[in-house]
Design an enzyme around this catalytic site. Structure first.
Site, short mmCIF file in Angstrom:
data_model
loop_
_atom_site.label_atom_id
_atom_site.label_comp_id
_atom_site.label_asym_id
_atom_site.label_seq_id
_atom_site.Cartn_x
_atom_site.Cartn_y
_atom_site.Cartn_z
N ARG A 36 64.01 10.11 34.63
CA ARG A 36 63.55 9.77 35.97
C ARG A 36 62.85 10.94 36.68
O ARG A 36 62.30 10.78 37.76
CB ARG A 36 64.73 9.25 36.81
CG ARG A 36 65.36 8.00 36.20
CD ARG A 36 66.39 7.39 37.11
NE ARG A 36 65.78 6.81 38.31
CZ ARG A 36 66.46 6.16 39.25
NH1 ARG A 36 67.77 6.00 39.12
NH2 ARG A 36 65.85 5.67 40.31
N ARG A 66 81.30 17.13 66.65
CA ARG A 66 80.67 16.03 65.91
C ARG A 66 81.47 14.74 66.10
O ARG A 66 82.68 14.78 66.37
CB ARG A 66 80.56 16.37 64.42
CG ARG A 66 79.74 17.64 64.13
CD ARG A 66 79.84 17.99 62.65
NE ARG A 66 79.21 19.25 62.32
CZ ARG A 66 77.98 19.39 61.82
NH1 ARG A 66 77.26 18.30 61.59
NH2 ARG A 66 77.50 20.58 61.54
N PRO A 124 74.80 12.81 38.50
CA PRO A 124 75.89 13.76 38.24
C PRO A 124 76.31 14.49 39.50
O PRO A 124 75.47 14.92 40.30
CB PRO A 124 75.27 14.72 37.21
CG PRO A 124 74.17 13.94 36.57
CD PRO A 124 73.63 13.05 37.65
N GLU A 125 77.61 14.60 39.69
CA GLU A 125 78.14 15.28 40.86
C GLU A 125 78.80 16.59 40.41
O GLU A 125 78.70 16.98 39.25
CB GLU A 125 79.10 14.36 41.61
CG GLU A 125 78.40 13.10 42.11
CD GLU A 125 79.31 12.17 42.90
OE1 GLU A 125 80.43 12.59 43.26
OE2 GLU A 125 78.90 11.03 43.15
N HIS A 139 61.20 11.95 26.82
CA HIS A 139 61.57 12.50 28.12
C HIS A 139 62.17 13.91 28.03
O HIS A 139 62.78 14.37 28.99
CB HIS A 139 62.56 11.59 28.85
CG HIS A 139 62.12 10.16 28.91
ND1 HIS A 139 61.01 9.75 29.60
CD2 HIS A 139 62.66 9.03 28.35
CE1 HIS A 139 60.86 8.44 29.48
NE2 HIS A 139 61.84 7.99 28.72
#
Length: 274
Positions: free
Chosen positions: A112, A155, A2-3, A93
């Site tokens: 996970r 950079r 998920p973002e 879970h």
């Protein structure tokens, strides 16, 4: 994983459902997440307190409670936070259950086990080690091309890697970085040292537009993301380049290509993006 849009969708769906509810009990069935869940601390900081607000910082959910305590939740790679009836059986879970006076349970599942559930003093959240290194919020009022350009000074790294660096800007993960760069017509390998002021502003606008569009569509469900009610997102049907290698660009007709940058797949149009 998920973002930012998925976490923001979860925040928006969760807050009206739990704001004002009192936390009656906390169950920790398994503490085995990326950092062990401390049930004693959770209960000490949360029991008997009402939820005042559900906030977000980067990809962390912040449940602010009475008495200056905050429950911090990170979904990791497979975490799901849903609101169910308190009497509903524990699922496989399911690591933590937060029981509310409404007769509901806030259920945290994570097959996970890369997620995080921790309680902190509200006043210390931003200085905590999980937060103090985080960059600017891409949906915040101060996010702009000028800010990105300033942070890129000196950079030479590829712009996609730069955009995904949480020390620069938070929550722009792999999917949305690829999509924003396509929207801005910028090649993912372009060096940040070769970006003009106009390109930086175009990219900042595209990042914001891409994230807001994803939020409006409920996020992206590629595996099993859902909001607090178990509803999936639909942004995946709007993806222009991500996971479309070999397909035709909807803008120019060229074939979408795939490369690997820092171990992550990047998708782009070789004609549109320069």
């Amino acid at each position: 994983m998920p973002e930012l849009p998925e976490v923001e969708v979860l925040r928006r769906s969760l807050e009206p459902r739990i704001r004002g509810k009192r936390i009656e009990s906390v169950r920790v069935w398994s503490s085995a997440l990326r950092e062990p869940v401390n049930g004693t601390t959770l209960r000490r900081r949360l029991l008997g307190r009402r939820v005042l607000e559900v906030d977000r910082r980067a990809k962390y959910l912040l449940l602010h409670a009475e008495g200056g305590s905050t429950l911090v939740v990170h979904l990791g790679m497979s975490g799901r936070l849903t609101l169910v009836e308190a009497v509903e059986a524990r699922q496989a879970h399911e690591h933590v259950g937060i029981y509310l006076d409404s007769g509901e349970r806030l259920r945290f599942r994570d097959p996970r086990r890369f997620g995080l559930v921790v309680a902190l003093p509200t006043g210390q959240v931003q200085a905590d080690r999980h937060f103090r290194h985080l960059g600017i919020e891409p949906l915040g009022s101060t996010f702009s091309g000028q800010v990105l350009a300033e942070r890129a000074k000196g950079r030479r790294r590829p712009v996609k890697n730069f955009l995904m660096d949480a020390r620069i800007a938070v929550g722009v993960g792999n999917i949305y970085a690829s999509e924003a760069l396509f929207d801005a017509r910028i090649h993912p390998r372009r060096s940040v040292g070769r970006m003009s002021a106009a390109s930086w502003q175009r990219l900042a606008d595209s990042v914001r537009r891409t994230l807001e569009c994803a939020i409006d569509q409920g996020g992206t469900t590629l595996n099993d993301f859902t909001d607090s009610g178990g509803n999936v997102g639909y942004f995946q049907v709007s993806l222009q380049v991500y996971d479309r290698c070999g397909e035709v660009c909807t803008r120019c007709g060229a074939v979408i290509r795939q490369i690997v940058q820092s171990g992550r797949s990047t998708y782009y149009c070789p004609k549109c993006q320069r």
